[in-house]
Scaffold this active site. Structure first.
Site, short mmCIF file in Angstrom:
data_model
loop_
_atom_site.label_atom_id
_atom_site.label_comp_id
_atom_site.label_asym_id
_atom_site.label_seq_id
_atom_site.Cartn_x
_atom_site.Cartn_y
_atom_site.Cartn_z
N HIS A 191 0.68 -1.15 0.08
CA HIS A 191 -0.10 0.19 0.07
C HIS A 191 0.87 1.24 -0.02
CE1 HIS A 191 -1.46 3.33 2.87
NE2 HIS A 191 -2.22 3.29 1.84
N GLY A 218 -19.40 10.89 3.57
CA GLY A 218 -19.91 10.85 2.18
C GLY A 218 -19.10 10.89 1.18
N ILE A 244 -17.78 5.95 -1.98
CA ILE A 244 -17.49 4.61 -1.15
C ILE A 244 -16.71 3.53 -2.00
CG2 ILE A 244 -18.86 2.45 -0.43
CD1 ILE A 244 -18.85 5.34 1.03
#
Lengths: 288, 288
Positions: free
Chosen positions: B82, B235, B238
């Site tokens: 990552h 928000g 996703i």
């Protein structure tokens, strides 16, 4: 596999898990009876309501017992089921008199809609609630739909059931009978559904969809479930807390369901869960 | 699969994901360049430090850009990797003058210990850091070990790398060169490891262990990762945020590793990550 853990302060618990069986991918049950004192933040979490904690408040004397279970079947046409029933007592603390209350719920997570199953499951719990108070089923069904919401997905973990907390509005005997009836309700509501579907034929695509929904189950439990987060952050026994995790799960990038497909049908219900119990033509279970 | 999303306020991002390929179970990259104003809580999260927010503070004018990637190989002898490198600018806000800072890191999550790989990976980043400031590698290696801790497991997600945030202690050109060198470092440090192991033979037991470690990856990301939680709760898109999830993962109940086994060896390193870079006999990469 079974593990019994005793707490230094008082009481203990037992976890049993069945893994990679004939019908079950993973199914577990936790039972615990514990007492002693808990930090004020734990008290607030246990009540599930806003309790004001005075500066420098002492630990809260308590007794608690509970039983919880999560059952993930192998067959994607068999829903996952979860229940938890618990009882709390606290002694006088910071001028608040001793209290006792009940909490609990049973909920179902199907990967596909079988209307008859859902009318049977929700209908069984409506019939139990109605014996006690006709206002309870609408209230506790909505509580479950609200509680099991995954806000970042705009959908629920599954298709609900009942959920209640901090219940002390009737006498102790009535509330313990209600919990006992709800536990019997697990067998009456769920076992016929598992029997009906455990040997259903399924495709790899249906299995993959089940695994994707398992991923959403994990998202809810790790990001939002009050009990799980509380346990993880306060040093509970990790393997008992995460007993609820599915054996396997899947995250495909940007899954889209085909309009009109069975996957689309259930996704619409995850957005707005119908009032299944009242779709029946009358009370009483549909499946035997 | 590729998705480009434009923000109403300014800028946008691109997500690309490779799924179920030859070498990769799932590998994704997000690039974004965004600007506008953000809520004060987002500012605090972006700084990664405690910023005092005055009552009724207005939104914070900002510019931000970043690139991040997670790569999960299929072969259990190939580690997951990552990285994330980002740059922020804010304008004057609540009397705080405008600032700019860099953050980032690269980290590796092997399922098994290959000492040569780990000396090569950490050594590559030590050599990059040392070109800028000899205090940086020890500091940024520890920062990664601390950041990627899963407290409820008492172990790290993987075997670290480097991590830094709110970096503004050298001039802008130096810091952007450092970020560029770290990005080149992804190729230098990771590609030789993947080439070395992508066709290694493996057993079902090794594959299951990989899947269990994938589950720990999910636990870290959903319970503790600052970026993930911030994105889920504010928000964000996703599917871009959860691009980091593995394609599949596994939760067996109460996994115990056998003393002396390769699974035990790596688990010990998850508890205390050795100083791999300084196990080399000298600077320079070990693998080509």
């Amino acid at each position: 596999m079974s593990v019994c853990v005793c707490r230094e302060e008082g009481g203990g618990g037992i976890t049993r898990v069945l893994q990679d069986g004939g019908v079950w991918e993973k199914a577990g049950v936790n039972v615990s009876v514990v007492y002693g004192t808990m930090p004020p933040e734990a008290y607030r979490a246990a009540k599930g309501t806003n309790v004001e904690i005075p500066e420098g408040a002492p630990r809260v004397p308590f007794f608690a017992c509970g039983i919880s279970s999560v059952m993930h079947p192998k067959n994607p046409h068999c829903p996952t089921m979860h229940f938890n029933y618990r009882y709390f007592e606290t002694d006088e603390w910071c001028g608040i008199p001793g209290q006792s209350w009940f909490g609990g719920g049973t909920d179902i997570t199907p990967m596909y809609v079988d209307k008859e199953d859902l009318m049977h499951f929700h209908g069984t719990y409506k019939d139990i609630c109605d014996k006690y108070d006709e206002s309870w089923h609408p209230r506790f069904k909505k509580w479950a739909d609200d509680y099991f919401m995954i806000p970042h997905r705009g959908e629920t973990r599954g298709l609900g059931g009942i959920f209640y907390d901090d219940l002390q509005e009737k006498d102790h005997d009535t509330l313990i009978n209600f919990a006992a009836d709800n536990l019997q309700g697990v067998i009456d509501s769920y076992v016929p559904i598992v029997k009906k579907h455990k040997d259903d034929a399924f495709t790899q695509q249906e299995k993959d969809w089940q695994q994707i929904r398992r991923g959403r189950y994990v998202e809810f439990n790790l990001v939002y479930d009050r009990g799980t987060i509380f346990g993880l952050k306060t040093g509970g026994r990790i393997e008992s807390i995460l007993m609820s995790m599915p054996l396997s799960s899947r995250w495909e990038y940007d899954v889209k369901v085909k309009p009109g497909s069975p996957e689309h049908e259930v996704t619409e219900c995850f957005k707005k869960n119908p009032d299944w119990a009242n779709m029946r033509s009358g009370p009483g279970p549909l499946l035997r």
